[in-house]
Design an enzyme around this catalytic site. Structure first.
Site, short mmCIF file in Angstrom:
data_model
loop_
_atom_site.label_atom_id
_atom_site.label_comp_id
_atom_site.label_asym_id
_atom_site.label_seq_id
_atom_site.Cartn_x
_atom_site.Cartn_y
_atom_site.Cartn_z
N HIS A 54 -3.14 16.86 -1.25
CA HIS A 54 -3.69 16.94 0.11
C HIS A 54 -3.35 18.27 0.80
O HIS A 54 -3.72 18.47 1.96
CB HIS A 54 -3.18 15.77 0.95
N ASN B 2 1.28 10.88 6.68
CA ASN B 2 0.43 9.87 7.30
C ASN B 2 0.82 9.66 8.77
O ASN B 2 1.82 9.00 9.05
CB ASN B 2 0.57 8.56 6.52
N TYR C 243 0.83 -1.21 0.00
CA TYR C 243 0.00 0.00 0.00
C TYR C 243 0.87 1.26 0.00
O TYR C 243 1.82 1.39 0.76
CB TYR C 243 -0.92 0.01 1.24
N ARG D 236 -11.18 26.88 50.17
CA ARG D 236 -10.91 25.75 51.07
C ARG D 236 -10.68 24.44 50.33
O ARG D 236 -9.95 23.57 50.82
CB ARG D 236 -12.08 25.62 52.05
#
Length: 516
Positions: free
Chosen positions: A85, A197, A55, A295
């Site tokens: 992208h 990625n 891939y 407190r």
């Protein structure tokens, strides 16, 4: 003084080292062993991938992975993912956060599971050490496959395109590369996919968020001690015995820090000296127990501290992880396809972090209200107004800013982690939204500093009205004196927006001894 941090393959990069790289201008260098590990992974992948379908090397990306890419187009494929992208929108991410993201990206490559060439690693290292920060728009990531869009903008600069910030200005990338005698990276096997990625942008933002949040917690402790000095509270709420009966380390650490800060104070009271003896009065003039915002500080800030420490562990683990896909492992002789780019760890932690900071900001706002509300505190003029009541207004309008800013943080504290929207042809059918979560946490932290700045303006005005400067503890007196050195006491009405900004910056960068 800056120092050089050397990365070795058998060590982890720590959050503290990243902080020093970001804020002390320390330099990072890589040991020969670190570069060798990267080179060995690259060599393995180059040989392994020659006759296999892997891939992102000889297939398309995302839902396009079903399409095989011809050998003559493999390098173009890697450039295409970067250029296609680079679609971010919105304001640019500030250079500090970009530098943190680059450090996180480099740390991923140094794990030796990405198959990238050492040329890429060395160029990224040069960007970090020369403070060359790519122009990265804030919007674009869904947090899986990591920060694709933002990291594409980082990659765009590494191949000599797009823009970068350097020396306070935005430049064309090639102009800056020529200035520093650097060459754009030339694609080898899968570097386009490797850079784009992963979770490095959300991790980088998250690390800066954590650094600022821890500093803000330290200031919340200081402010809470000074509040109890102003109110002349009984000091047993900080007691090691009382807090030791609650089994939470964060609470005990906060109480211990408060005891350290209050040591030597002439303002806090001893319950055993004043109340554990015979009394005949029916109504006590001084409050037997102060309001919760004074407190219950250990019980409120304790969980905040515990969360910050957990966030540090998660972010440091992510920083030292291989967060891309696929994972290239020379040791087992295999390439593994999975989802290490998924940003759920960071997303979940940033949601928790912003909730913690919002609660801390709410505590600050309530303490501020105590100072401003004369019928509640019973010892100060309304809005710690040191001028003529009715004619002057003190910090009255500053409360509007603090209240509205706190309210915004409350709304922003709704989680992103569970707001997944399927996209990418439903290939990305459940995503982390980790970068959105980190960016929202960034806003919440900035809001917290603004509210804290107004709070300290009120605290020092209250100290002046009560004339208790010399009765403060030595450590809180130092804080009072330093603030007064650039924010003098005032009675007349003047605009305060510049002072709020000035004190906000001081709170961020003043060196404090950290709680943890």
């Amino acid at each position: 003084m800056s120092i050089t941090i050397t990365y070795n393959p058998d060590t982890r990069l720590t959050i503290h080292e990243v902080r020093d790289l970001l804020f002390r201008q320390n330099r990072l260098e890589l040991s020969p062993g670190a570069l060798r590990k990267v080179a060995d992974c690259y060599t393995f992948l180059k040989n392994f991938s020659e006759d296999k379908i892997i891939y992102g090397i000889n297939t398309g990306f995302g839902p396009m992975a079903q399409y095989r890419i011809e050998d003559e187009c493999l390098k173009q494929l890697q450039y295409n993912i970067i250029r296609s992208h680079s679609t971010g929108a919105g304001s640019p991410l500030p250079p500090l956060y970009v530098k943190a993201a680059m450090i996180a990206r480099l740390a991923t490559f140094l794990q030796g599971y990405s198959g990238v060439h050492t040329e890429l690693v060395e160029l990224l290292l040069a960007f970090i050490n020369h403070d060359i920060c790519p122009y990265i728009p804030e919007h674009g990531s869904v947090g899986a496959s990591g920060d694709l869009v933002q990291l594409a903008h980082m990659a765009l600069a590494l191949i000599g395109e797009g823009e970068v910030f350097c020396q306070g200005k935005c430049w064309d990338t090639m102009t800056v590369l020529k200035e520093f005698e650097l060459k754009p990276f030339s694609m080898k096997i899968r570097e386009g996919l490797s850079v784009t990625n992963g979770t490095s942008v959300m991790t980088g933002i998250g690390i800066v968020n954590l650094i600022y949040a821890k500093q803000l917690l330290d200031w919340s402790v200081v402010a809470s001690v000074m509040m109890n000095e102003i109110a002349s509270s009984y000091d047993d709420f900080m007691s090691p015995v009382l807090n030791g009966t609650k089994r939470h380390e964060g609470q005990q650490a906060i109480a211990r820090a408060m005891r350290d800060w209050v040591a030597g104070s002439g303002m806090v009271r001893k319950r055993e000296n004043e109340l554990y003896c015979r009394h005949t009065e029916k109504v006590f003039e001084h409050k037997v127990q102060p309001y919760y915002s004074l407190r219950c500080v250990p019980q409120i800030l304790g969980p905040v501290l515990d969360e910050l420490l957990n966030a540090e562990k998660v972010l440091e683990d992510e920083l030292n992880s291989a967060c891309d896909n696929p994972i290239v492992d020379p040791e087992t002789g295999n390439v593994y396809h999975g989802g290490n780019f998924h940003g759920d760890y960071v997303s979940f932690e940033m949601d928790k972090l912003k909730i913690a900071v919002t609660k801390m900001t709410m505590l600050t706002e309530r303490q501020l209200n105590y100072l401003f509300h004369d019928r509640i505190n019973g010892i100060l003029p309304p809005f710690v107004n040191l001028g003529v009541l009715g004619l002057n207004y003190g910090l009255q309008a500053s409360q509007f800013t603090a209240t509205s800013t706190t309210a915004e943080s409350q709304t922003l504290s709704n989680p992103m982690y569970v707001h997944s929207i399927p996209n990418n042809n439903d290939n990305q059918d459940i995503v982390s939204m980790g970068t959105n979560s980190a960016l929202i946490a960034k806003t919440v932290i900035e809001n917290g500093y603004q509210v804290m700045a107004i709070h300290f303006m009120a605290i020092v005005q209250a100290v002046d009205y009560l004339k208790i400067q010399d009765k403060l503890s030595p450590r809180t007196q130092d804080i009072y004196n330093e603030i007064r050195s650039f924010f003098p006491v005032f009675t007349e009405d003047t605009p305060k927006y510049k002072e709020i900004k000035m004190i906000t910056d001081w709170l961020k960068y003043k060196n404090l001894e950290p709680i943890a």
